[in-house]
Design a protein around this motif. Sequence first.
Motif, PDB file in Angstrom:
ATOM      1  N   LEU A 155       0.828  -1.207   0.000  1.00 10.16           N
ATOM      2  CA  LEU A 155       0.000   0.000   0.000  1.00 10.16           C
ATOM      3  C   LEU A 155       0.865   1.261   0.000  1.00 10.16           C
ATOM      4  O   LEU A 155       0.514   2.266  -0.632  1.00 10.16           O
ATOM      5  N   ALA A 156       2.004   1.192   0.700  1.00  8.38           N
ATOM      6  CA  ALA A 156       2.917   2.338   0.723  1.00  8.38           C
ATOM      7  C   ALA A 156       3.468   2.617  -0.672  1.00  8.38           C
ATOM      8  O   ALA A 156       3.598   3.775  -1.088  1.00  8.38           O
ATOM      9  N   ILE A 157       3.791   1.553  -1.413  1.00 10.50           N
ATOM     10  CA  ILE A 157       4.288   1.711  -2.780  1.00 10.50           C
ATOM     11  C   ILE A 157       3.219   2.348  -3.661  1.00 10.50           C
ATOM     12  O   ILE A 157       3.502   3.246  -4.465  1.00 10.50           O
ATOM     13  N   VAL A 158       1.970   1.897  -3.509  1.00 12.57           N
ATOM     14  CA  VAL A 158       0.864   2.489  -4.265  1.00 12.57           C
ATOM     15  C   VAL A 158       0.728   3.970  -3.898  1.00 12.57           C
ATOM     16  O   VAL A 158       0.531   4.830  -4.773  1.00 12.57           O
ATOM     17  N   GLY A 159       0.857   4.266  -2.611  1.00  9.14           N
ATOM     18  CA  GLY A 159       0.778   5.653  -2.170  1.00  9.14           C
ATOM     19  C   GLY A 159       1.867   6.514  -2.788  1.00  9.14           C
ATOM     20  O   GLY A 159       1.620   7.657  -3.182  1.00  9.14           O
ATOM     21  N   VAL A 160       3.077   5.965  -2.896  1.00 14.28           N
ATOM     22  CA  VAL A 160       4.189   6.689  -3.517  1.00 14.28           C
ATOM     23  C   VAL A 160       3.872   7.002  -4.975  1.00 14.28           C
ATOM     24  O   VAL A 160       4.066   8.134  -5.442  1.00 14.28           O
ATOM     25  N   VAL A 161       3.364   6.013  -5.702  1.00 15.48           N
ATOM     26  CA  VAL A 161       3.070   6.189  -7.128  1.00 15.48           C
ATOM     27  C   VAL A 161       1.970   7.234  -7.328  1.00 15.48           C
ATOM     28  O   VAL A 161       2.093   8.138  -8.175  1.00 15.48           O
ATOM     29  N   VAL A 162       0.893   7.135  -6.555  1.00 14.15           N
ATOM     30  CA  VAL A 162      -0.229   8.067  -6.703  1.00 14.15           C
ATOM     31  C   VAL A 162       0.194   9.486  -6.342  1.00 14.15           C
ATOM     32  O   VAL A 162      -0.076  10.444  -7.082  1.00 14.15           O
ATOM     33  N   ALA A 163       0.858   9.641  -5.184  1.00 10.55           N
ATOM     34  CA  ALA A 163       1.272  10.976  -4.741  1.00 10.55           C
ATOM     35  C   ALA A 163       2.295  11.581  -5.694  1.00 10.55           C
ATOM     36  O   ALA A 163       2.249  12.784  -5.995  1.00 10.55           O
ATOM     37  N   ALA A 164       3.225  10.756  -6.195  1.00 10.68           N
ATOM     38  CA  ALA A 164       4.238  11.264  -7.125  1.00 10.68           C
ATOM     39  C   ALA A 164       3.607  11.681  -8.451  1.00 10.68           C
ATOM     40  O   ALA A 164       3.971  12.715  -9.030  1.00 10.68           O
ATOM     41  N   GLY A 165       2.646  10.888  -8.941  1.00 13.17           N
ATOM     42  CA  GLY A 165       1.986  11.223 -10.196  1.00 13.17           C
ATOM     43  C   GLY A 165       1.193  12.510 -10.103  1.00 13.17           C
ATOM     44  O   GLY A 165       1.304  13.399 -10.966  1.00 13.17           O
ATOM     45  N   LEU A 166       0.389  12.648  -9.042  1.00  9.07           N
ATOM     46  CA  LEU A 166      -0.415  13.860  -8.871  1.00  9.07           C
ATOM     47  C   LEU A 166       0.484  15.057  -8.578  1.00  9.07           C
ATOM     48  O   LEU A 166       0.255  16.164  -9.090  1.00  9.07           O
ATOM     49  N   GLY A 167       1.533  14.837  -7.780  1.00 13.88           N
ATOM     50  CA  GLY A 167       2.468  15.918  -7.495  1.00 13.88           C
ATOM     51  C   GLY A 167       3.167  16.401  -8.751  1.00 13.88           C
ATOM     52  O   GLY A 167       3.374  17.603  -8.943  1.00 13.88           O
ATOM     53  N   GLY A 168       3.520  15.460  -9.634  1.00 12.34           N
ATOM     54  CA  GLY A 168       4.162  15.817 -10.900  1.00 12.34           C
ATOM     55  C   GLY A 168       3.249  16.663 -11.774  1.00 12.34           C
ATOM     56  O   GLY A 168       3.702  17.629 -12.410  1.00 12.34           O
TER      57      GLY A 168
END
Length: 305
Positions: free
Chosen positions: A219-232
């Motif tokens: 779940l942490a990995i999914v959180g990293v991907v989602v937050a990084a994508g939206l942040g980008g």
Amino acid sequence: MTPDLQLPAAVSNLTPFQALMIPVALVGAVFLSLGAQFQSRGVKRVEAKLGKQSKGLSIGHVMALLGSGYWVLGTLMLGIAVVLQLISITFAPLIVVQPLGAVALVITTWFSSRSSGIPLGQPARRAVWTCIIGVGIFVAIAAFVGHESAITQPQLITVLLILAVVLALVLVSFRVVAKHKSALYYIVGAGILYGFVATLAKVTLNRFVNHTFDWVTVLAIVGVVVAAGLGGYFVQNAYSTGSADLVIAGLTVVDPIVAVGIGVIVLGEATGAPVIAVLGFVVAAAIAVTGVFLLAKHHPEAARR
């Protein structure tokens, strides 16, 4: 019994290998600065061809960025910056290396001044130094009162729940604020999201290193991907509405404050810290954020308008 005067691990027990992560983080800051400059140019050129959107970059704009040489080069440099950051936070305390990205602010502001042909005025210089001093004080306090400890599963779940709330607030506020094309909104939003990315990335990498991989780590990995994508996506919109130096100012101030704040409040990295240290955190954060607002008003591109 003699009093315990030993400094916390983040300061007194920094091994030579951990100390090596400091220059690694600094080199990453250089690539962060250069990458931001090139991405900003790419966004500006795409908008010059396709026009600006009233509510953030459209899908057409995003696809056009993939064909922009400046933007692709900037993305590659940012990729290198991310790799160097991940290496540094894996092997050194987050509170020591994460805020070193503030070095990118100095480099980026200088590049913006050179590219625009407008010398840095005294107000812009004061704004840059205000950001750096605020971050520096924040990190210094965190280094003296902070310590690393094993991260429990409930702590990681708490971070993920906070991230879920933040994502919900960001998505709701985007529909309201985006039409105003607020650079500070995009910058602060990206900084908050990237703060979670840094924290979750460190936790995930540490769990891999310590062989404690579990479903929460997934779940942490999914959180990293989602937050990084939206942040980008927020960063690209920030380039559209503000200057590269302003974007870097926001990211190098908000990002470490969020990351270190999570480490202090949720992960217990400052357990037992005196009240004066807590007040110091608040004051230092206020100073740094004030610098961002000042830079928004006095950065070189603002002087040209």
